[in-house]
Every structure is written in C-alpha cells, then in structure tokens.
Design an enzyme around this catalytic site. Structure first.
Site, PDB file in Angstrom:
ATOM      1  N   ASN A 144       0.806  -1.220   0.000  1.00 34.90           N
ATOM      2  CA  ASN A 144       0.000   0.000   0.000  1.00 34.90           C
ATOM      3  C   ASN A 144       0.840   1.271   0.000  1.00 34.90           C
ATOM      4  O   ASN A 144       0.408   2.308  -0.494  1.00 34.90           O
ATOM      5  CB  ASN A 144      -0.940   0.003   1.205  1.00 34.90           C
ATOM      6  CG  ASN A 144      -0.283  -0.457   2.491  1.00 34.90           C
ATOM      7  OD1 ASN A 144       0.227  -1.575   2.571  1.00 34.90           O
ATOM      8  ND2 ASN A 144      -0.283   0.399   3.485  1.00 34.90           N
ATOM      9  N   ALA A 193     -13.511  -3.311  -0.795  1.00 35.94           N
ATOM     10  CA  ALA A 193     -14.269  -2.616  -1.846  1.00 35.94           C
ATOM     11  C   ALA A 193     -13.766  -1.199  -2.101  1.00 35.94           C
ATOM     12  O   ALA A 193     -13.758  -0.720  -3.239  1.00 35.94           O
ATOM     13  CB  ALA A 193     -15.751  -2.573  -1.466  1.00 35.94           C
ATOM     14  N   THR A 230     -26.498 -10.081   9.680  1.00 35.72           N
ATOM     15  CA  THR A 230     -27.195  -9.736   8.435  1.00 35.72           C
ATOM     16  C   THR A 230     -26.234  -8.978   7.522  1.00 35.72           C
ATOM     17  O   THR A 230     -25.572  -8.032   7.944  1.00 35.72           O
ATOM     18  CB  THR A 230     -28.435  -8.872   8.737  1.00 35.72           C
ATOM     19  OG1 THR A 230     -29.241  -9.590   9.661  1.00 35.72           O
ATOM     20  CG2 THR A 230     -29.228  -8.573   7.483  1.00 35.72           C
ATOM     21  N   CYS A 317      -1.516   6.892   9.881  1.00 28.80           N
ATOM     22  CA  CYS A 317      -2.244   5.933  10.717  1.00 28.80           C
ATOM     23  C   CYS A 317      -3.664   6.444  10.929  1.00 28.80           C
ATOM     24  O   CYS A 317      -4.027   7.513  10.472  1.00 28.80           O
ATOM     25  CB  CYS A 317      -1.503   5.672  12.021  1.00 28.80           C
ATOM     26  SG  CYS A 317      -1.146   7.146  12.945  1.00 28.80           S
TER      27      CYS A 317
HETATM   28  N1  PLP Z   1      -4.494  -4.347   3.470  1.00 33.96           N
HETATM   29  C1  PLP Z   1      -3.915  -3.361   2.787  1.00 33.96           C
HETATM   30  C2  PLP Z   1      -2.703  -3.664   1.953  1.00 33.96           C
HETATM   31  C3  PLP Z   1      -4.417  -2.072   2.846  1.00 33.96           C
HETATM   32  O1  PLP Z   1      -3.813  -1.085   2.170  1.00 33.96           O
HETATM   33  C4  PLP Z   1      -5.569  -1.825   3.644  1.00 33.96           C
HETATM   34  C5  PLP Z   1      -6.121  -0.457   3.770  1.00 33.96           C
HETATM   35  O2  PLP Z   1      -5.437   0.508   3.584  1.00 33.96           O
HETATM   36  C6  PLP Z   1      -6.155  -2.901   4.327  1.00 33.96           C
HETATM   37  C7  PLP Z   1      -5.592  -4.149   4.206  1.00 33.96           C
HETATM   38  C8  PLP Z   1      -7.370  -2.707   5.177  1.00 33.96           C
HETATM   39  O3  PLP Z   1      -8.535  -2.605   4.396  1.00 33.96           O
HETATM   40  P1  PLP Z   1      -9.837  -1.868   4.964  1.00 33.96           P
HETATM   41  O4  PLP Z   1      -9.567  -0.406   4.957  1.00 33.96           O
HETATM   42  O5  PLP Z   1     -10.926  -2.270   4.029  1.00 33.96           O
HETATM   43  O6  PLP Z   1     -10.070  -2.408   6.343  1.00 33.96           O
END
Ligand code: PLP
Length: 376
Positions: A144, A193, A230, A317
């Site tokens: 990310n 999503a 649900t 963060c």
């Molecule tokens: N994994 C990665 C590599 C991410 O970049 C993120 C969110 O930034 C997540 C998991 C977590 O996803 P969510 O924001 O849908 O909880």
C-alpha cells in the site's frame, strides 16, 4: 471539495457513480437476504450476483467468497483462531495482517524484505525449514505504501512445498493487476471494496477450494456460517459493481502507468536526487512513493492540502497523523529519508490535469525547500 485534486486512491478511491447508483437502488428496496418472502429473495439474488462479480475479479468460485466489513476484517478472519503451526509474515504487510498474526497464540515470525521491498526468498526458505514444517505464511500481493508487487505465486510455491498454507492480502493489487487465485496458489485472499471505487466498510475473504476459516463473528448462519450477521446488502452490491468495473478496466492501467511515470520523470528532472522507493522492483502502475529531500512529509502533505492536492504519507495511521513507516524501515531506509516520503496514488478518475497540478505544486515546494536548506 470541488476543484481539489485527489491523489490518494491507496487510502480510498472515490466511489464510482455506477456503484453509488446501484447502492441507492438497492437501499430503496427492503429485504433481509435470510427472509423467505419475495423481498428477501430479491436481496439474496443481489448478494449472489455480487458474489459472482467479486469471485470473477480473482478467478475464484463464488461460494468461496465470504463478505466482511472490509479488508482488515478479512485479514483477521484468515489469521485468527488456533490454526496449526507457526505464522510467518512478511515485514511489509499491512498492520491488519501484522497485528492479527502477532496477536495469535504463539505470535508470528517476520520474513525480511530486500532494499526494494521484495520478500527475501532465501530468508523465507530458512524460516520455512526451521521447525516442524507446518504453519501459515502471509504475503501481500502489492504494498500500500510503495506499490511494490510481490512474486506471490513463486513465494507461495516455496511455502506450500514446506507444508505451509498461504494467505495473501490482495487489497491493493485487486483491480490493478490481474489476479487468479489458482495461479497464485494461495489458500485465501483478502479484498476491500473501497480501494476499487466501492464503498468503505465492505470486503471479502476469498477462499481457495479447500479449508475453512475459524469464524471471527458468530451468532447466525450467514455467509455459510463463516461470518454471522445480516449482510450489508447495499454495500456488497456496490462492491460487486466496483469489482466488475475494475476488472473490465484493467487494460487502463497502461494509461495510469504513463501518468505515474511522467510524474516521476518530471520530478527527477527538477531534482536529480529524488528518491522513488521500490522503483527497482515491479510496482503497481498507480503508486509512487517519493522523498523530497529536505522537507518532512507532514509539512509536504499540509502544503499540498493548502494547494488543493490530496495525498498521504504511506504510513498515515488511523489518527490522521503520519507515523514512522515500518515498510520503509524494513527496506533499510534511514528514518530521516523515510520521514520525507509521500505517496501519490492514482486511479479510475485520475487525469493528466491532476498529475500536472501535482508536479507544479511539487516543483514550487521543492524550490522553496531548497532555498531553506543550509548550504552543504
Ligand atoms: N491491506 C492493505 C494492503 C491495505 O492497504 C488496507 C487499507 O489501507 C487494508 C488491508 C485494510 O482494508 P480496509 O480499509 O478495508 O479495512
């Protein structure tokens, strides 16, 4: 914020208009998918259609898609529970993987990465061969912060050969590179999503042909007993639409790559000492993590914000503050340089005008920062 430039798709992508319309239409209908009447059956049909669409994005079987409240929950669902054996986790995983694995009984062991952020395969082999040959290995498809893509299929093959199951966090890679669960050879895959133009708070754990997760949430038989409660029907419908559109637009990634590459080219021309993290490795086309020498990332982000350009430090963060990046630290980046890194991330609505504006503001900031730096 009309007129602002949005370059933070890895944090969350703007919701696609088709998704918003589909969700509003779904919200206009009552219906609990567990109800047997026509309204309930309508909601069930909408869920099933979304399940097919999400499965198609990663070459999975629809019945093996478990909808969750996001990527974080999907990673936790994959990892929690007694599980057998050791847990190996790459050093650059998202915190939702790192913390979930560390919280498991017996904790986790970290698999190092090289200077480009790729998992060190030799170190993985050493870790795999220590112990009794059972456990799980977690590796993300793409990072990310840097966009660096891991050779998941190759790493998973090594892990499987040593008797380990493999979980892959594909939250950032899905919809940006073609993914096929079988070709990857992993037991489970986490999706979210909101990184692909769907709503926040919706995701999925996609399971391979075998194995069942230990439910994290109990109290109902929904999602084949794998996740009680649900279902968020409208959100899941939005996820399905986003997955279909993202899958159909994968070939647009060449255009996105051209925009990103042009940004890096122009910044390098203005600043030869620019550092682009992970640029020696395959990266997602949409991501650039770059350090502007001499200016702290928090200052850069605020300055960009004042100019109407939204972007992040990869290590932002949940409190909104910029924290030290465990990803850049794992790549051996010195803390001072890591503290100058910002992340530009593009997506389905990004344009040349957006990136031009970013480059203009970056150049102006850089010139100002240069003026302020003490002479060497
Ligand atoms: N994994 C990665 C590599 C991410 O970049 C993120 C969110 O930034 C997540 C998991 C977590 O996803 P969510 O924001 O849908 O909880």
């Amino acid at each position: 914020m009309s007129g602002a430039v949005y370059l933070d798709y890895n944090a969350t992508a703007p919701v696609r208009p088709e998704v918003a319309r589909g969700m509003v239409d779904r919200l206009a209908e009552p219906g609990n998918p567990s109800s047997v009447h026509g309204f309930g059956r309508g909601a069930r049909a909408a869920l099933d259609q979304a399940r097919v669409r999400v499965a198609a994005l990663v070459g999975a079987t629809p019945e093996r898609v478990v909808f969750t409240a996001g990527g974080t929950e999907a990673n936790n669902l994959a990892l929690h529970g007694p599980g057998a054996g050791r847990r190996l986790v790459s050093a650059v995983e998202h915190v939702s993987v790192g913390d979930a694995a560390a919280a498991c009984v017996g904790g986790s062991e970290v698999v190092p990465v090289d200077a480009e952020g790729r998992v060190d395969a030799a170190a993985l082999d050493v870790l795999l061969s220590a112990g009794d040959g059972s456990g799980s290995f977690c590796v993300m498809a793409a990072n990310n912060e840097t966009g660096v893509i891991q050779p998941v299929a190759e790493l998973a093959a090594r892990a499987r050969e040593a008797g380990f199951r493999v979980h892959c966090d594909a939250v950032q890679a899905a919809g940006r590179v073609a993914l096929d669960m079988k070709a990857l050879g992993v037991e489970s895959l986490a999706l979210s999503a909101h990184k692909i133009g769907g709503p926040t708070g919706v995701g999925a754990l996609v399971l391979g042909e075998e194995g069942e997760p230990e439910p994290l949430i109990v109290g109902g038989g929904q999602e084949h007993g794998r996740r009680a409660g649900t279902e968020n029907v409208a959100g899941i419908v939005g996820f399905g639409i986003a997955a279909e559109l993202a899958g159909a637009e994968l070939d647009r990634m060449d255009e996105i790559a051209a925009l990103r590459d042009s940004v890096e080219y122009r910044l390098r021309a203005a600043c030869p000492e620019l550092v682009v993290f992970g640029d020696g490795a395959p990266r997602l086309a949409n991501t650039s993590c770059l350090a502007m020498p001499g200016l702290a990332n928090e200052t850069q982000i605020m300055a960009f914000d004042l100019e109407g350009v939204a972007l992040s430090a990869g290590s932002a963060c949940s409190s909104g503050k910029v924290g030290p990046s465990h990803v850049l630290a794992a790549m051996g980046v010195a803390p001072e340089l890591a503290g100058e890194a910002i992340r530009v991330s593009l997506g389905w609505a990004s344009t040349q005008a957006d990136t031009d504006r970013f480059v203009d503001v970056w150049r102006a900031l850089h010139a100002r920062a240069q003026g302020r730096r003490p002479a060497a």
